[in-house]
Design an enzyme around this catalytic site. Structure first.
Site, PDB file in Angstrom:
ATOM      1  CB  ALA A  17      -1.437  -0.226   1.113  1.00  0.00           C
ATOM      2  N   GLY A  20       1.728   3.020  -5.242  1.00  0.00           N
ATOM      3  CA  GLY A  20       0.709   2.496  -7.017  1.00  0.00           C
ATOM      4  C   GLY A  20      -0.571   2.687  -6.771  1.00  0.00           C
ATOM      5  CB  ILE A  21      -2.661  -0.146  -7.425  1.00  0.00           C
ATOM      6  CG1 ILE A  21      -2.741  -1.798  -7.804  1.00  0.00           C
ATOM      7  CG2 ILE A  21      -2.527   0.493  -9.273  1.00  0.00           C
ATOM      8  CD1 ILE A  21      -3.075  -2.615  -8.574  1.00  0.00           C
ATOM      9  N   GLY A  22      -2.083   0.160  -4.917  1.00  0.00           N
ATOM     10  CA  GLY A  22      -2.290   0.396  -3.277  1.00  0.00           C
ATOM     11  C   GLY A  22      -2.542   1.359  -2.601  1.00  0.00           C
ATOM     12  CB  SER A 145      -1.416  -9.626 -13.482  1.00  0.00           C
ATOM     13  OG  SER A 145      -0.418  -9.885 -14.857  1.00  0.00           O
ATOM     14  CE1 TYR A 170       3.881  -9.946 -11.612  1.00  0.00           C
ATOM     15  CE2 TYR A 170       3.186 -10.356 -13.157  1.00  0.00           C
ATOM     16  CZ  TYR A 170       3.182  -9.867 -12.361  1.00  0.00           C
ATOM     17  OH  TYR A 170       1.482  -8.855 -12.470  1.00  0.00           O
TER      18      TYR A 170
END
Length: 286
Positions: A17, A20-22, A145, A170
């Site tokens: 968090a 980015g998106i967090g 993803s 990944y």
């Protein structure tokens, strides 16, 4: 006009968090009135994330917990720290993830990408599941993803000891996220807890900049065409808060819509086998 979703009194725990998106998801859930608990490894970045949420959200209720998600002991400490502060958990957003060029091992002897991207959320979810159940209706959101489509879970080489390619490893960890989501949804059937996986899109954040190979060049060259962090967070926010997905579980979402993942990601035999192996590796009772 649709009423704004409110999360007053709700507690949301978000890994990865500090940016980015967090971080953008934390801001959005904070605006809805939730208490957001940000998990980060670096104290400086974690405190900066707190300030960013407070700056974006007047009166934000924001807290932090430190953890190194590559370490299963640290994951256990994170769960214990959370439980010492909170008696409820309404949203667990397993957002943290990494990609690295060269094979690295963790303090537990696990391959680092597999440990951080899959084993950590598997263990953390298990350790907090009773709080989620007691707080229901509650949600577990796993950030996967669409790269999962090129992943392959090799049960004879889960730690990628025979061969290692950073992007392939990944992608396999993201496949594992969806298989975990499916297996967890089956176990949660009949409870007030749901779980779903999300592809955030190709997002312009710091992700991938720690790599040195081909993927780093893809990230650099593709940056102008990628989603912003705010755009990438939209589906995570949606799955964490929207009444539209209440009761929906075991699904894969892209751009706030259900989508079919790869055939490998729908293989329930593999999902169960991965669950059992993950339980063995993390010391969880199956």
């Amino acid at each position: 006009m649709r009423a704004e979703t409110r999360l007053d009194g709700k507690v949301c725990l978000i890994t990865g968090a500090t940016g980015g998106i967090g971080l953008e998801t934390a801001k959005a859930l904070g605006r809805m009135g939730a208490t957001v608990v940000l998990v980060g490894r670096d104290p400086g970045r974690t405190q900066a994330a707190v300030e960013a949420v407070k700056q974006a959200v007047a009166g934000a209720q924001v807290d932090t917990l430190r953890a190194d998600l590559s370490s299963m002991q640290s994951v256990r400490a994170l769960a214990a720290d959370f439980r010492s502060r909170y008696s409820r958990l309404d949203v667990l957003l397993n957002n943290a993830g990494l990609i690295i060029d060269r094979r690295q091992t963790t303090v537990d002897g696990f391959e680092a990408t597999f440990a951080t991207n899959h084993l950590a959320p598997f263990l953390l979810t298990h350790l907090l599941l009773d709080l989620l159940e007691a707080s229901g209706p509650s949600r577990v959101v796993n950030v996967s993803s669409d790269a999962h489509r090129v992943g392959k879970v090799d049960f004879d080489d889960l730690q990628s000891e025979r061969s290692y390619d950073g992007f392939r490893v990944y992608a396999t960890s993201k496949l594992a996220n969806i298989l975990f989501t499916r297996a967890l949804a089956k176990r949660l059937a009949g409870t007030a807890v749901t779980t779903n996986a999300v592809h955030p899109g190709v997002v312009r954040t710091g992700f991938g900049h720690n790599t040195q190979g081909f993927f780093r060049w893809i990230v650099k060259l593709g940056a102008p065409f990628m989603l912003s962090a705010e755009g990438g967070a939209r589906t995570s926010i949606y799955l964490s808060s929207s009444p539209e997905v209440e009761g929906v579980s075991g699904q894969y979402f892209i751009r706030r819509r259900q989508r079919k993942p790869s055939a490998a990601a729908q293989d329930d035999v593999s999902a169960e086998r991965l669950w059992l192996e993950s339980a063995r590796l993390t010391g969880v009772t199956p």
